[in-house]
Design an enzyme around this catalytic site. Structure first.
Site, PDB file in Angstrom:
ATOM      1  N   CYS A   2       0.764  -1.268  -0.001  1.00 56.53           N
ATOM      2  CA  CYS A   2      -0.192  -0.056   0.122  1.00 56.53           C
ATOM      3  C   CYS A   2       0.857   1.315  -0.052  1.00 56.53           C
ATOM      4  CB  CYS A   2      -0.918  -0.101   1.292  1.00 56.53           C
ATOM      5  SG  CYS A   2      -1.636  -1.376   1.432  1.00 56.53           S
ATOM      6  N   ARG A  27       4.829   0.546  -6.301  1.00 55.10           N
ATOM      7  CA  ARG A  27       4.694  -0.373  -5.057  1.00 55.10           C
ATOM      8  C   ARG A  27       3.711  -1.721  -5.497  1.00 55.10           C
ATOM      9  NH1 ARG A  27       6.539   2.373  -0.734  1.00 55.10           N
ATOM     10  NH2 ARG A  27       5.116   1.414   0.967  1.00 55.10           N
ATOM     11  N   TRP A  74      -3.168  -2.440  -1.455  1.00 58.54           N
ATOM     12  CA  TRP A  74      -2.584  -3.853  -1.891  1.00 58.54           C
ATOM     13  C   TRP A  74      -3.293  -4.807  -0.888  1.00 58.54           C
ATOM     14  CZ3 TRP A  74       0.599  -7.954   0.104  1.00 58.54           C
ATOM     15  CH2 TRP A  74       0.963  -8.830  -0.714  1.00 58.54           C
ATOM     16  N   ASN A  98      -1.030   1.152   5.766  1.00 60.45           N
ATOM     17  CA  ASN A  98      -0.410   0.097   5.279  1.00 60.45           C
ATOM     18  C   ASN A  98       0.137  -0.601   6.237  1.00 60.45           C
ATOM     19  OD1 ASN A  98       1.654  -1.201   3.807  1.00 60.45           O
ATOM     20  ND2 ASN A  98       3.146   0.517   3.505  1.00 60.45           N
ATOM     21  N   GLY A  99       0.014  -2.156   5.954  1.00 57.84           N
ATOM     22  CA  GLY A  99       0.502  -2.911   6.729  1.00 57.84           C
ATOM     23  C   GLY A  99      -0.783  -3.657   7.343  1.00 57.84           C
ATOM     24  N   GLU A 480      16.471 -17.017 -10.712  1.00 60.49           N
ATOM     25  CA  GLU A 480      15.896 -15.649 -10.987  1.00 60.49           C
ATOM     26  C   GLU A 480      15.399 -15.478 -12.265  1.00 60.49           C
ATOM     27  OE1 GLU A 480      15.426 -13.018  -9.503  1.00 60.49           O
ATOM     28  OE2 GLU A 480      15.909 -11.482 -11.194  1.00 60.49           O
ATOM     29  N   LYS A 484      11.596 -14.160 -12.738  1.00 58.90           N
ATOM     30  CA  LYS A 484      11.508 -13.206 -13.606  1.00 58.90           C
ATOM     31  C   LYS A 484       9.992 -13.298 -14.608  1.00 58.90           C
ATOM     32  CE  LYS A 484      12.663 -10.632 -12.275  1.00 58.90           C
ATOM     33  NZ  LYS A 484      13.523 -10.207 -11.028  1.00 58.90           N
ATOM     34  N   GLU A 487       6.649 -13.989 -12.494  1.00 58.79           N
ATOM     35  CA  GLU A 487       6.108 -12.720 -12.090  1.00 58.79           C
ATOM     36  C   GLU A 487       5.374 -11.834 -13.035  1.00 58.79           C
ATOM     37  OE1 GLU A 487      10.015 -10.465 -10.599  1.00 58.79           O
ATOM     38  OE2 GLU A 487       8.354 -10.324  -9.636  1.00 58.79           O
ATOM     39  N   HIS A 503      17.260 -36.070 -11.018  1.00 55.30           N
ATOM     40  CA  HIS A 503      16.691 -36.346  -9.830  1.00 55.30           C
ATOM     41  C   HIS A 503      15.339 -35.892  -9.780  1.00 55.30           C
ATOM     42  CE1 HIS A 503      20.687 -37.661  -8.430  1.00 55.30           C
ATOM     43  NE2 HIS A 503      21.203 -36.449  -8.907  1.00 55.30           N
ATOM     44  N   LYS A 603       5.924  -3.872  -5.095  1.00 57.63           N
ATOM     45  CA  LYS A 603       7.351  -3.625  -5.021  1.00 57.63           C
ATOM     46  C   LYS A 603       7.985  -3.663  -3.768  1.00 57.63           C
ATOM     47  CE  LYS A 603      11.133  -2.298  -7.235  1.00 57.63           C
ATOM     48  NZ  LYS A 603      11.689  -3.420  -8.094  1.00 57.63           N
TER      49      LYS A 603
HETATM   50  O1  M6R Z   1      13.093  -4.721  -1.786  1.00 58.39           O
HETATM   51  P1  M6R Z   1      13.608  -5.921  -1.639  1.00 58.39           P
HETATM   52  O2  M6R Z   1      15.078  -6.161  -2.525  1.00 58.39           O
HETATM   53  O3  M6R Z   1      13.969  -6.652  -0.272  1.00 58.39           O
HETATM   54  O4  M6R Z   1      12.478  -7.011  -2.313  1.00 58.39           O
HETATM   55  C1  M6R Z   1      12.637  -8.495  -2.030  1.00 58.39           C
HETATM   56  C2  M6R Z   1      11.635  -9.209  -3.260  1.00 58.39           C
HETATM   57  O5  M6R Z   1      10.438  -8.858  -2.616  1.00 58.39           O
HETATM   58  C3  M6R Z   1      11.945  -8.697  -4.521  1.00 58.39           C
HETATM   59  O6  M6R Z   1      13.209  -8.942  -5.156  1.00 58.39           O
HETATM   60  C4  M6R Z   1      10.769  -9.696  -5.363  1.00 58.39           C
HETATM   61  O7  M6R Z   1      11.266 -10.856  -5.481  1.00 58.39           O
HETATM   62  C5  M6R Z   1      10.933  -8.835  -6.905  1.00 58.39           C
HETATM   63  N1  M6R Z   1       9.367  -8.659  -7.453  1.00 58.39           N
HETATM   64  C6  M6R Z   1      11.601  -9.563  -7.912  1.00 58.39           C
HETATM   65  O8  M6R Z   1      11.610  -9.315  -9.152  1.00 58.39           O
END
Ligand code: M6R
Length: 608
Positions: A2, A27, A74, A98-99, A480, A484, A487, A503, A603
């Protein structure tokens, strides 16, 4: 997560609130709203979905108040619809949050028993009713807000507006960040300095447990007991930066393209490109030579950067590394040695699980180092040593340039640790730094592959599952790559160590399963070739990302071949990240998803 904005101003604030909320869009959110004081009553406009829906509401039915609060939500408690969108009202009070209020059920029961009727499914609404009940009991606005805040358990940032107070917003922070922006005869609240950038760069960050009373000409900050506290005002650097897409279609694409520059920027903070020496560890509050183990924890992409860092610290500095996902680390009661180093990696510097792990390690007497992109963030402020990534604001939810900058920092620190521990000599140090100085050049060459990758992405956009394989530092990069892709394109993807294929995951291989293999021609290239043969023999479709030598020596049939120049080993995860990012990006663009703000994602994840 949020986003919160508040303005005690002199002109109608609704459009300004929406503009500030736009700067918090990165965010992630699923609904939005604003509330202002309209003469003798509070009024609000809320809308499900993107901010444009809220703007349309405001166009049809404008608000004219000069004091107001705004929010991008959010969803945590309750579906993302208009009813659950903030601000939440209780008679004379409006609240944005927020939270997560952890004791909201008990508070809700208590307030319901007192006759308060809840209209939403959110945890936030209890805050509005609690404050409202305080007012009814005869408390002043500030007192009522303080009393309510003191009842809350959990993680929260709040902004509270009162019908009868045209020169007041009360803010509070316990977990998610909240910043005060100082103007001339006007004052602001916001989740971060980026939101407040058009208004001011004079920023005060609240600390956990702080709450504040914000009026046009004054700000007072208190601790939870009501004692005044002093918090320094800073001139935010981030706020001066313009946040726009330039010529790019999405922030993500722009950020991918910024990598040669930001990698160079970041590396030059840690190494002298002239003498080819790392800047060393002088001035650090710990000595790498005295440390027996390094504990790294982080989430998501930052965690994968940490995994790659583990290979480097162990290889170059012979320093054993424990690497953990922060949400696991914080609860697994790992034995930790006083005086050892704990390192936290976070783009935002606000990730709740990473922050909790940091606090746990601090209690164990460890040295705390953090690799962060936001220097004013909570994680940075709570660390003994800050290792900044100089990536600039990263707006796309999918992390790209922050990742390669994290790798730049970790590679430099591993060399510095090796130097301090005597595991690499001056010649090796110079060679490794010289290698690193080439990262921006190779990153530029990797970007030139975009057109070819776009074509490959058209094929990938048609499948349901993708497997990514790699070995050594390219194993975390495979994970990674999978993260990517899933997501932003919503295609199911998994990353595996290539040697692990037989395995289990090999059972998935058939003619419908694309397998992205990240395999530069390194010491173990032949081993990866064997794994590709296993895939090929089962009809799997191989997309191989390799270098010129690797391409020349691959006997295995590939469906697509992405060829990078030959480069030093230490650079491969940094440079190979680019085709991996571009592949995910173009797949998502082909599929027409919301690349910069993918569904369900935030974010900055400031809740558990
Ligand atoms: O702000 P941060 O680097 O601590 O965030 C960690 C993860 O939430 C962040 O890397 C998330 O996995 C991304 N959306 C990946 O692209």
């Amino acid at each position: 997560m949020c986003g919160i904005v508040g303005i005690v101003g002199n002109v109608p604030v609704a459009p300004l609130l929406v503009d500030a909320l736009k700067r918090l869009e990165y965010r992630g959110y699923d609904s939005a709203g604003v509330a202002t004081i309209e003469g003798d009553h509070l009024d609000r406009r809320r809308a499900q979905g993107k901010l444009v829906n809220l703007e349309n509401r405001l166009k049809d039915s404008p608000l004219s108040g000069t004091v107001g609060i705004g929010h991008t939500r959010w969803a945590t408690h309750g579906v993302p619809n208009e009813v659950n969108a903030h601000p939440h009202f209780s008679e004379n009070v409006a609240v944005v949050h927020n939270g997560i209020i952890e004791n909201f059920r008990a508070l809700r029961d208590e307030l319901s028993a007192d006759g308060y009727v809840f209209t939403s499914q959110t945890d936030t609404e209890v805050v509005a009713h609690l404050v409202s009940r305080g007012l009814k009991q005869g408390l002043g606005a500030v007192e009522a807000a303080h009393k309510a805040i003191a009842r809350l358990e959990g993680a929260f940032a709040l902004a509270i507006l009162f019908k009868s107070e045209t020169d007041l917003i009360v803010g509070a922070r316990n977990g998610p960040p909240l910043a005060i922006g100082h103007g001339e005869d006007e004052m602001f609240l916001g989740s971060d300095a980026i939101a407040l950038a058009p208004f001011t760069n004079r920023i005060t960050y609240l600390e956990d447990g702080d709450w504040c009373v914000v009026t046009r000409n004054d700000v007072k900050i208190f601790d939870i007991n009501g004692a005044p506290v002093e918090r320094a005002m800073q001139h935010s650097v981030g706020s001066a930066l313009l946040v726009d897409k330039g010529n790019h279609r999405h922030f993500m694409q722009k950020e991918i393209y910024e990598q040669p520059e930001v990698i160079s920027h970041t590396l030059s903070n840690y190494a002298d490109f002239g003498t080819c020496e790392v800047r060393g560890s002088e001035g650090l509050p710990f000595d790498f030579a005295e440390i027996d183990r390094l504990a790294i924890s982080a989430c998501g992409t930052a965690y994968y950067a940490g995994m790659i860092g583990k290979y480097w610290f162990e290889r170059y500095a012979r320093l054993p590394v424990d690497i953990d996902i922060a949400s696991e680390f914080r609860y697994r009661e790992m034995p930790l040695a006083k005086g050892d180093l704990a390192m936290f990696i976070s783009q935002s510097g606000e990730t709740a699980d990473t922050l909790a792990s940091l606090r746990y390690c601090r209690e164990q007497g460890m040295h705390i180092g953090s690799v962060v992109n936001v220097r004013e963030s909570t994680i940075a402020r709570e660390s003994n040593a800050i290792f900044p990534t100089l990536a600039g604001p990263e707006i796309g939810v999918a992390s790209t340039k922050a990742f390669t900058c994290q790798l730049s920092v970790l590679a430099s620190l591993a060399i510095a640790a090796g130097k301090a521990r005597g595991t690499i000599d001056a010649e090796r140090e110079h060679q490794l730094v010289r290698d690193l100085t080439e990262a921006p050049r190779f990153a530029n060459q990797a970007l030139k592959l975009e057109k070819q990758i776009e074509t490959i992405a058209h094929d990938l956009a048609r499948v349901k599952h993708v497997l990514y394989l790699g070995r050594d530092t390219n194993f975390p990069l495979a994970m990674e790559g999978a993260l990517k892709l899933k997501e932003i394109s919503y295609i199911h993807a998994e990353g595996y160590a290539a040697g692990e294929l037989k395995h289990g995951p090999i059972a998935l291989i058939d003619e419908n399963m694309p397998v992205v293999v990240i395999a530069p021609h390194d010491r173990i290239f032949e081993k990866t070739v064997s794994n590709m043969q296993e895939v090929s023999a089962r009809g799997g479709r191989i997309i191989l990302i390799t270098d010129e030598k690797g391409a020349a020596e691959t006997s295995v049939k590939t469906e697509h071949l992405i060829v990078l120049p030959d480069m030093p080993e230490i650079l491969t995860p940094l440079v190979y990240a680019i085709p991996v990012q571009l592949l995910a990006y173009h797949t998502a663009v082909t599929m027409g998803t919301d690349v910069d703000q993918p569904r369900n994602l935030a974010k900055s994840v400031t809740v558990e």
